[in-house]
Design a protein around this motif. Structure first.
Motif, mmCIF file in Angstrom:
data_model
loop_
_atom_site.group_PDB
_atom_site.id
_atom_site.type_symbol
_atom_site.label_atom_id
_atom_site.label_comp_id
_atom_site.label_asym_id
_atom_site.label_seq_id
_atom_site.Cartn_x
_atom_site.Cartn_y
_atom_site.Cartn_z
ATOM 1 N N UNK A 2 0.837 -1.209 0.000
ATOM 2 C CA UNK A 2 0.000 0.000 0.000
ATOM 3 C C UNK A 2 0.868 1.254 0.000
ATOM 4 N N UNK A 3 2.090 1.130 0.513
ATOM 5 C CA UNK A 3 3.027 2.249 0.497
ATOM 6 C C UNK A 3 3.705 2.368 -0.854
ATOM 7 N N UNK A 4 4.087 1.213 -1.431
ATOM 8 C CA UNK A 4 4.755 1.191 -2.732
ATOM 9 C C UNK A 4 4.315 -0.067 -3.467
ATOM 10 N N UNK A 5 3.444 0.097 -4.462
ATOM 11 C CA UNK A 5 2.913 -1.070 -5.188
ATOM 12 C C UNK A 5 3.996 -1.810 -5.957
ATOM 13 N N UNK A 6 5.144 -1.176 -6.142
ATOM 14 C CA UNK A 6 6.232 -1.796 -6.894
ATOM 15 C C UNK A 6 7.332 -2.345 -5.971
ATOM 16 N N UNK A 7 6.943 -2.699 -4.756
ATOM 17 C CA UNK A 7 7.921 -3.228 -3.804
ATOM 18 C C UNK A 7 8.578 -4.492 -4.343
ATOM 19 N N UNK A 8 9.912 -4.481 -4.447
ATOM 20 C CA UNK A 8 10.639 -5.616 -5.020
ATOM 21 C C UNK A 8 11.805 -6.095 -4.154
ATOM 22 N N UNK A 9 12.323 -5.208 -3.323
ATOM 23 C CA UNK A 9 13.532 -5.581 -2.585
ATOM 24 C C UNK A 9 13.582 -4.856 -1.245
ATOM 25 N N UNK A 10 13.975 -5.584 -0.205
ATOM 26 C CA UNK A 10 14.100 -4.987 1.119
ATOM 27 C C UNK A 10 15.355 -5.476 1.829
ATOM 28 N N UNK A 11 15.620 -4.876 2.974
ATOM 29 C CA UNK A 11 16.780 -5.250 3.791
ATOM 30 C C UNK A 11 16.309 -5.601 5.190
ATOM 31 N N UNK A 12 16.831 -6.681 5.740
ATOM 32 C CA UNK A 12 16.600 -6.993 7.146
ATOM 33 C C UNK A 12 17.921 -6.844 7.887
ATOM 34 N N UNK A 13 17.915 -5.980 8.884
ATOM 35 C CA UNK A 13 19.109 -5.704 9.693
ATOM 36 C C UNK A 13 18.937 -6.423 11.026
ATOM 37 N N UNK A 14 19.889 -7.270 11.374
ATOM 38 C CA UNK A 14 19.725 -8.115 12.565
ATOM 39 C C UNK A 14 21.076 -8.429 13.192
ATOM 40 N N UNK A 15 21.101 -8.688 14.510
ATOM 41 C CA UNK A 15 22.354 -9.043 15.183
ATOM 42 C C UNK A 15 22.622 -10.539 15.095
ATOM 43 N N UNK A 16 23.820 -10.923 15.486
ATOM 44 C CA UNK A 16 24.256 -12.318 15.437
ATOM 45 C C UNK A 16 23.838 -13.043 16.714
ATOM 46 N N UNK A 17 22.588 -13.521 16.734
ATOM 47 C CA UNK A 17 22.136 -14.384 17.831
ATOM 48 C C UNK A 17 21.079 -15.322 17.266
ATOM 49 N N UNK A 18 20.848 -16.434 17.953
ATOM 50 C CA UNK A 18 20.038 -17.521 17.398
ATOM 51 C C UNK A 18 18.653 -17.077 16.961
ATOM 52 N N UNK A 19 17.915 -16.391 17.845
ATOM 53 C CA UNK A 19 16.537 -16.022 17.508
ATOM 54 C C UNK A 19 16.490 -15.047 16.338
ATOM 55 N N UNK A 20 17.434 -14.098 16.288
ATOM 56 C CA UNK A 20 17.455 -13.116 15.198
ATOM 57 C C UNK A 20 17.824 -13.763 13.868
ATOM 58 N N UNK A 21 18.745 -14.705 13.902
ATOM 59 C CA UNK A 21 19.123 -15.415 12.675
ATOM 60 C C UNK A 21 17.942 -16.231 12.157
ATOM 61 N N UNK A 22 17.226 -16.915 13.060
ATOM 62 C CA UNK A 22 16.032 -17.664 12.645
ATOM 63 C C UNK A 22 15.005 -16.732 12.013
ATOM 64 N N UNK A 23 14.802 -15.574 12.643
ATOM 65 C CA UNK A 23 13.842 -14.608 12.094
ATOM 66 C C UNK A 23 14.256 -14.134 10.711
ATOM 67 N N UNK A 24 15.526 -13.797 10.546
ATOM 68 C CA UNK A 24 16.014 -13.303 9.257
ATOM 69 C C UNK A 24 15.849 -14.354 8.163
ATOM 70 N N UNK A 25 16.180 -15.584 8.475
ATOM 71 C CA UNK A 25 16.059 -16.657 7.477
ATOM 72 C C UNK A 25 14.610 -16.917 7.085
ATOM 73 N N UNK A 26 13.722 -16.929 8.068
ATOM 74 C CA UNK A 26 12.317 -17.205 7.758
ATOM 75 C C UNK A 26 11.681 -16.027 7.011
ATOM 76 N N UNK A 27 12.017 -14.792 7.414
ATOM 77 C CA UNK A 27 11.511 -13.620 6.687
ATOM 78 C C UNK A 27 11.949 -13.687 5.232
#
Length: 360
Positions: A193-218
């Motif tokens: 709804x913000x940008x109908x042409x959304x094609x690429x994003x960035x996930x910024x996360x620290x090096x810890x187990x839960x954050x890595x799992x989140x980044x991979x699943x996202x």
């Protein structure tokens, strides 16, 4: 002359007797001190509970209460942990003899440290023999439950595991609980709804187990919608600044919990985001909202409440295998109107009307 010699001998004898008395007194005092120390060694006053310094021991309300051992992956003072704790403790208040152990694995991410804390908790469990174990978040489950208690006789209730428990071999005969998922499909709809042409994003996360799992699943879920994700792992404020600036050339930013970044500076982070923000940024926890424009966050209270209710069901006789593993059903929505205005980004009224504004 003889009189002086006799007087000298008398004085000398008195001095010797005094010296002997002092030596005997010192010897007696040393004996008394040793005897008390020896008695303590031979027959110590046993501690109420053998545990680490970071353990919070709830007082026994009644001797006949069943025993619940709670292992938390993180530390007191970390907001996610504190809110799970409060919901869990409120739900179990006066209903079981609850004792807790904190692994502190957000501030100490070394696997050897975490394994050591898990072993410490395991030894306490073996000594105390609780009726049930409650394990919050991934590290408690990976390093303690999956390692020592899978398919054992003691029931286990977990909460806060990110996305899936398959990697830990759950479900199994003695384990059930609630996993934590993030509403990615809802987020994707919002981004479009913000940008109908959304094609690429960035996930910024620290090096810890839960954050890595989140980044991979996202990343996996966005890929199914033909949206590419750049994964930017950070370990310092310098990393955050560099990756945040580079991320402005993508369509959106997802920012995961920075708690493991040891030199994190709130004021510096605010300076970075207000100076450089050009695309929409999304927070996964409400305490990250000062540095993001939109937050769609899970509820730690839901995790703690479910764990408490499930624990009581099992203590009342329901087998863990009869209780299916579920995922969370609640999310909270936040906006940062000040940062949105600074970046010149508008959100649909459906979000604005339902969200909590951290800068009203």
């Amino acid at each position: 002359m003889k009189r002086y010699i006799l007087l000298f001998k008398v004085k000398n004898n008195i001095f010797i007797l005094s010296l002997v008395f002092i030596l005997l007194l010192i010897t007696y005092l040393i004996y008394i001190k040793y005897e008390k120390t020896y008695d303590k060694i031979q027959d110590p006053d046993p501690p109420k509970f053998l545990a680490s310094d970071n353990e919070n021991i709830a007082p026994d309300a009644k001797n006949n209460l069943k025993k619940c051992f709670y292992i938390a992956s993180y530390h007191k003072g970390y907001e996610w942990q504190d809110k799970i704790d409060k919901a869990l403790f409120d739900g179990l208040d006066n209903k079981c003899n609850l004792r807790s152990f904190y692994m502190d694995s957000k501030r100490n991410t070394n696997p050897d440290f975490i394994s050591g804390k898990a072993l410490e908790a395991h030894n306490i469990i073996q000594a105390w023999q609780p009726d049930i174990i409650i394990a919050a978040d991934d590290n408690a489950n990976k390093y303690l439950i999956a390692e020592y208690y899978k398919n054992s006789d003691i029931p286990v209730v977990f909460c806060g595991i990110n996305w899936t428990a398959d990697e830990y071999g759950y479900p199994c005969s003695n384990i059930t609980g609630i996993i934590e998922i993030y509403p990615i499909n809802n987020l994707i709809s919002t981004l479009k709804t913000v940008d109908t042409n959304t094609q690429k994003g960035t996930i910024i996360y620290p090096d810890c187990l839960s954050s890595i799992k989140n980044a991979n699943r996202v990343n996996d879920i966005f890929q199914t919608h033909n949206i590419n994700i750049i994964k930017a792992e950070i370990s310092s404020m310098q990393d955050f600044e560099s990756e945040y600036i580079k991320a402005q050339y993508t369509d959106f930013i997802i920012f995961v919990n920075p708690v493991t970044i040891t030199d994190w500076d709130n004021n510096k982070a605010l300076e970075i985001v207000y100076k450089n923000s050009k695309v929409i940024s999304i927070a996964t926890h409400n305490w990250i909202m000062p540095y993001a424009m939109l937050g769609i966050t899970n509820s730690p209270e839901e995790q703690g409440q479910y764990a408490a209710n499930t624990t009581l069901k099992i203590l009342d006789g329901t087998a863990p295998a009869q209780i299916p593993i579920i995922s969370n059903r609640k999310w909270n929505t936040y906006i940062n109107s000040k940062l949105l205005e600074k970046a010149g980004i508008s959100l649909p009224s459906s979000i604005l009307n339902s969200a909590v504004d951290i800068n009203p």
